[in-house]
Design a protein around this motif. Structure first.
Motif, PDB file in Angstrom:
ATOM      1  N   MET A   2     116.033  36.093  78.180  1.00 47.29           N
ATOM      2  CA  MET A   2     115.948  37.031  77.072  1.00 47.29           C
ATOM      3  C   MET A   2     117.077  38.045  77.149  1.00 47.29           C
ATOM      4  O   MET A   2     117.592  38.356  78.215  1.00 47.29           O
ATOM      5  CB  MET A   2     114.605  37.765  77.110  1.00 47.29           C
ATOM      6  CG  MET A   2     113.432  36.909  76.743  1.00 47.29           C
ATOM      7  SD  MET A   2     111.894  37.792  76.978  1.00 47.29           S
ATOM      8  CE  MET A   2     112.230  39.300  76.098  1.00 47.29           C
ATOM      9  N   GLU A   6     115.916  42.750  73.860  1.00 47.96           N
ATOM     10  CA  GLU A   6     114.518  42.362  73.726  1.00 47.96           C
ATOM     11  C   GLU A   6     113.659  42.973  74.828  1.00 47.96           C
ATOM     12  O   GLU A   6     112.513  43.361  74.589  1.00 47.96           O
ATOM     13  CB  GLU A   6     114.409  40.840  73.704  1.00 47.96           C
ATOM     14  CG  GLU A   6     114.922  40.261  72.397  1.00 47.96           C
ATOM     15  CD  GLU A   6     114.957  38.744  72.400  1.00 47.96           C
ATOM     16  OE1 GLU A   6     114.649  38.163  71.346  1.00 47.96           O
ATOM     17  OE2 GLU A   6     115.286  38.150  73.428  1.00 47.96           O
ATOM     18  N   TYR A   7     114.209  43.098  76.038  1.00 53.38           N
ATOM     19  CA  TYR A   7     113.476  43.819  77.079  1.00 53.38           C
ATOM     20  C   TYR A   7     113.307  45.285  76.685  1.00 53.38           C
ATOM     21  O   TYR A   7     112.257  45.885  76.916  1.00 53.38           O
ATOM     22  CB  TYR A   7     114.198  43.710  78.425  1.00 53.38           C
ATOM     23  CG  TYR A   7     114.029  42.375  79.097  1.00 53.38           C
ATOM     24  CD1 TYR A   7     112.773  41.934  79.501  1.00 53.38           C
ATOM     25  CD2 TYR A   7     115.119  41.546  79.339  1.00 53.38           C
ATOM     26  CE1 TYR A   7     112.617  40.695  80.116  1.00 53.38           C
ATOM     27  CE2 TYR A   7     114.968  40.312  79.941  1.00 53.38           C
ATOM     28  CZ  TYR A   7     113.710  39.896  80.334  1.00 53.38           C
ATOM     29  OH  TYR A   7     113.552  38.679  80.931  1.00 53.38           O
ATOM     30  N   ILE A  10     110.405  45.664  74.348  1.00 62.88           N
ATOM     31  CA  ILE A  10     109.119  45.615  75.036  1.00 62.88           C
ATOM     32  C   ILE A  10     108.807  46.939  75.714  1.00 62.88           C
ATOM     33  O   ILE A  10     107.701  47.482  75.586  1.00 62.88           O
ATOM     34  CB  ILE A  10     109.118  44.468  76.066  1.00 62.88           C
ATOM     35  CG1 ILE A  10     109.087  43.133  75.343  1.00 62.88           C
ATOM     36  CG2 ILE A  10     107.926  44.582  77.014  1.00 62.88           C
ATOM     37  CD1 ILE A  10     109.311  41.959  76.244  1.00 62.88           C
ATOM     38  N   VAL A 188     102.408  39.768  75.254  1.00 62.24           N
ATOM     39  CA  VAL A 188     103.846  39.564  75.084  1.00 62.24           C
ATOM     40  C   VAL A 188     104.613  40.224  76.220  1.00 62.24           C
ATOM     41  O   VAL A 188     105.527  39.641  76.800  1.00 62.24           O
ATOM     42  CB  VAL A 188     104.324  40.127  73.728  1.00 62.24           C
ATOM     43  CG1 VAL A 188     105.846  40.084  73.640  1.00 62.24           C
ATOM     44  CG2 VAL A 188     103.728  39.337  72.586  1.00 62.24           C
ATOM     45  N   ALA A 192     106.961  38.259  78.932  1.00 60.58           N
ATOM     46  CA  ALA A 192     108.394  38.533  79.012  1.00 60.58           C
ATOM     47  C   ALA A 192     108.796  39.124  80.355  1.00 60.58           C
ATOM     48  O   ALA A 192     109.758  38.669  80.978  1.00 60.58           O
ATOM     49  CB  ALA A 192     108.796  39.479  77.878  1.00 60.58           C
ATOM     50  N   SER A 195     108.708  36.831  83.327  1.00 60.62           N
ATOM     51  CA  SER A 195     109.788  35.839  83.344  1.00 60.62           C
ATOM     52  C   SER A 195     110.977  36.300  84.177  1.00 60.62           C
ATOM     53  O   SER A 195     111.850  35.504  84.517  1.00 60.62           O
ATOM     54  CB  SER A 195     110.247  35.522  81.916  1.00 60.62           C
ATOM     55  OG  SER A 195     110.968  36.607  81.349  1.00 60.62           O
ATOM     56  N   LYS A 200     109.343  29.808  84.061  1.00 65.61           N
ATOM     57  CA  LYS A 200     108.853  29.823  82.680  1.00 65.61           C
ATOM     58  C   LYS A 200     107.719  28.824  82.470  1.00 65.61           C
ATOM     59  O   LYS A 200     106.775  29.097  81.711  1.00 65.61           O
ATOM     60  CB  LYS A 200     109.998  29.530  81.711  1.00 65.61           C
ATOM     61  CG  LYS A 200     110.610  28.150  81.892  1.00 65.61           C
ATOM     62  CD  LYS A 200     111.842  27.986  81.042  1.00 65.61           C
ATOM     63  CE  LYS A 200     112.468  26.613  81.262  1.00 65.61           C
ATOM     64  NZ  LYS A 200     113.744  26.456  80.571  1.00 65.61           N
ATOM     65  N   ILE A 221     111.552  38.242  70.107  1.00 59.84           N
ATOM     66  CA  ILE A 221     111.047  37.687  71.354  1.00 59.84           C
ATOM     67  C   ILE A 221     110.279  36.404  71.082  1.00 59.84           C
ATOM     68  O   ILE A 221     110.432  35.414  71.778  1.00 59.84           O
ATOM     69  CB  ILE A 221     110.137  38.703  72.058  1.00 59.84           C
ATOM     70  CG1 ILE A 221     110.956  39.940  72.417  1.00 59.84           C
ATOM     71  CG2 ILE A 221     109.486  38.107  73.297  1.00 59.84           C
ATOM     72  CD1 ILE A 221     110.125  41.098  72.838  1.00 59.84           C
ATOM     73  N   ARG A 222     109.446  36.437  70.043  1.00 57.13           N
ATOM     74  CA  ARG A 222     108.645  35.260  69.732  1.00 57.13           C
ATOM     75  C   ARG A 222     109.536  34.063  69.430  1.00 57.13           C
ATOM     76  O   ARG A 222     109.312  32.964  69.909  1.00 57.13           O
ATOM     77  CB  ARG A 222     107.751  35.549  68.525  1.00 57.13           C
ATOM     78  CG  ARG A 222     106.768  34.422  68.231  1.00 57.13           C
ATOM     79  CD  ARG A 222     106.073  34.653  66.906  1.00 57.13           C
ATOM     80  NE  ARG A 222     107.005  34.509  65.812  1.00 57.13           N
ATOM     81  CZ  ARG A 222     107.009  35.272  64.732  1.00 57.13           C
ATOM     82  NH1 ARG A 222     106.157  36.236  64.614  1.00 57.13           N
ATOM     83  NH2 ARG A 222     107.895  35.084  63.779  1.00 57.13           N
ATOM     84  N   GLU A 224     112.599  33.618  70.384  1.00 57.26           N
ATOM     85  CA  GLU A 224     113.282  33.214  71.622  1.00 57.26           C
ATOM     86  C   GLU A 224     112.386  32.295  72.433  1.00 57.26           C
ATOM     87  O   GLU A 224     112.809  31.266  72.947  1.00 57.26           O
ATOM     88  CB  GLU A 224     113.637  34.469  72.428  1.00 57.26           C
ATOM     89  CG  GLU A 224     114.225  34.199  73.782  1.00 57.26           C
ATOM     90  CD  GLU A 224     115.743  34.171  73.755  1.00 57.26           C
ATOM     91  OE1 GLU A 224     116.329  33.829  74.774  1.00 57.26           O
ATOM     92  OE2 GLU A 224     116.318  34.484  72.700  1.00 57.26           O
ATOM     93  N   TRP A 225     111.115  32.673  72.556  1.00 58.02           N
ATOM     94  CA  TRP A 225     110.183  31.866  73.359  1.00 58.02           C
ATOM     95  C   TRP A 225     109.920  30.520  72.700  1.00 58.02           C
ATOM     96  O   TRP A 225     109.903  29.487  73.356  1.00 58.02           O
ATOM     97  CB  TRP A 225     108.870  32.627  73.542  1.00 58.02           C
ATOM     98  CG  TRP A 225     108.946  33.519  74.725  1.00 58.02           C
ATOM     99  CD1 TRP A 225     109.757  34.596  74.890  1.00 58.02           C
ATOM    100  CD2 TRP A 225     108.204  33.384  75.934  1.00 58.02           C
ATOM    101  NE1 TRP A 225     109.563  35.142  76.119  1.00 58.02           N
ATOM    102  CE2 TRP A 225     108.617  34.433  76.771  1.00 58.02           C
ATOM    103  CE3 TRP A 225     107.237  32.494  76.364  1.00 58.02           C
ATOM    104  CZ2 TRP A 225     108.085  34.601  78.040  1.00 58.02           C
ATOM    105  CZ3 TRP A 225     106.706  32.671  77.623  1.00 58.02           C
ATOM    106  CH2 TRP A 225     107.131  33.707  78.448  1.00 58.02           C
TER     107      TRP A 225
END
Length: 292
Positions: A2, A6-7, A10, A188, A192, A195, A200, A221-222, A224-225
């Motif tokens: 990620m 994105e971190y 969160i 979520v 994240a 990870s 993963k 994020i969603r 990306e996953w």
């Protein structure tokens, strides 16, 4: 992997929702917390999105708590933190309590210090608090700590194996968190942040991506996953199916399909791979499904 943005997203969500728990985690005691929203243009320009800024009242003593979450220790952090502290001290006319929380890695300067000397003068002597999660005992935190901060638990020292740690977090979310919105955010954040340390495949096995699929706050994020983990799994199934059917495992297939974010399209490609008896037959089918 990620992105840092994105971190940051969160951490921002956790910090906004659970300010009381984060401040208590830092101080080790319950304190009165008020969020700080600094609309000043200079402050907004300098302050990074991952900054956590609270106005604290601790037994009648008022101060600003500045918390920086770092994915790993950064040698430039002391200088950056000094700049933030000076800015917020001037802006809010209160003492500032600076804290760095390293999500991974260990900086041995547990009580950070940064000094600027010039000739015979110590111009600045700056101290800050530093917490390395990987050095913190996490067993009691896992079972008895605030449920709102459990996404941090996998990054601490744990006696339980990784799968048990994730299962305990998930069980506590389901048992102790009443709000669906809060539960979604915590799932979520757990997926994240864990990870950063856990494989993963293990995370997906325990947490099920379906728990985060309908959370608009974390669209980036969603996606990306879904693209990386669900998509990767389907691509690997396509390759294995073709190898079984044709005896070939060409590298170009993974390269071509790794950029496909449409899960439904990947599923259609997988169905055609199952029916293909030769690579030529599959290539024709792939051109029909992906003409460009």
């Amino acid at each position: 992997m990620m992105s840092l943005a994105e971190y940051d997203l969160i951490i921002k969500a956790l910090a906004g929702r659970y300010s009381q728990q984060i401040a208590a985690f830092v101080r080790g005691i319950e304190v009165s917390v008020e969020a700080v929203r600094d609309a000043d243009k200079e402050a907004v320009a300098v302050q990074r999105s991952s900054d956590v800024l609270y106005k604290i009242n601790e037994d009648g003593y008022e101060y600003i708590m500045l918390v920086e979450f770092q994915a790993r220790p950064d040698k430039e952090m002391p200088r950056r933190l000094l700049e933030y502290v000076a800015m917020h001290h001037r802006r809010h006319q209160r003492p500032v309590y600076p804290v760095v929380i390293n999500l991974t890695g260990s900086d041995r300067r547990q009580d950070g210090r940064y000094a600027i000397d010039c000739l015979e003068l110590t111009v600045v002597e700056f101290n800050y608090r530093q917490l390395n999660l990987q050095d913190m005992p996490g067993q009691d935190f896992l079972y008895k700590g605030p449920v709102e901060l459990l996404p941090l638990a996998p990054l601490m020292k744990q006696e339980d194996p990784p799968e048990a740690v994730l299962e305990t977090c998930a069980r506590r979310f389901d048992e102790e968190v009443e709000s669906d919105s809060d539960r979604d955010v915590l799932y979520v954040a757990l997926a994240a942040l864990s990870s950063l340390r856990f494989p993963k495949d293990l995370i997906l096995k325990v947490l099920e991506v379906i728990k985060i699929e309908n959370l608009p706050l974390f669209d980036g994020i969603r996606e990306e996953w879904k693209a990386k983990y669900l998509g990767e799994g389907i691509v690997e199934s396509i390759i294995e199916t073709l190898e079984e059917n044709t005896g070939q495992r060409p590298n170009w297939i993974k390269e071509s399909l790794s950029a496909v974010n449409d899960k439904d399209l990947l599923k259609r490609i997988l169905r055609r791979a199952v029916k293909s008896k030769t690579m030529e037959e599959f290539e024709i089918a792939l051109k029909e499904l992906m003409p460009n």
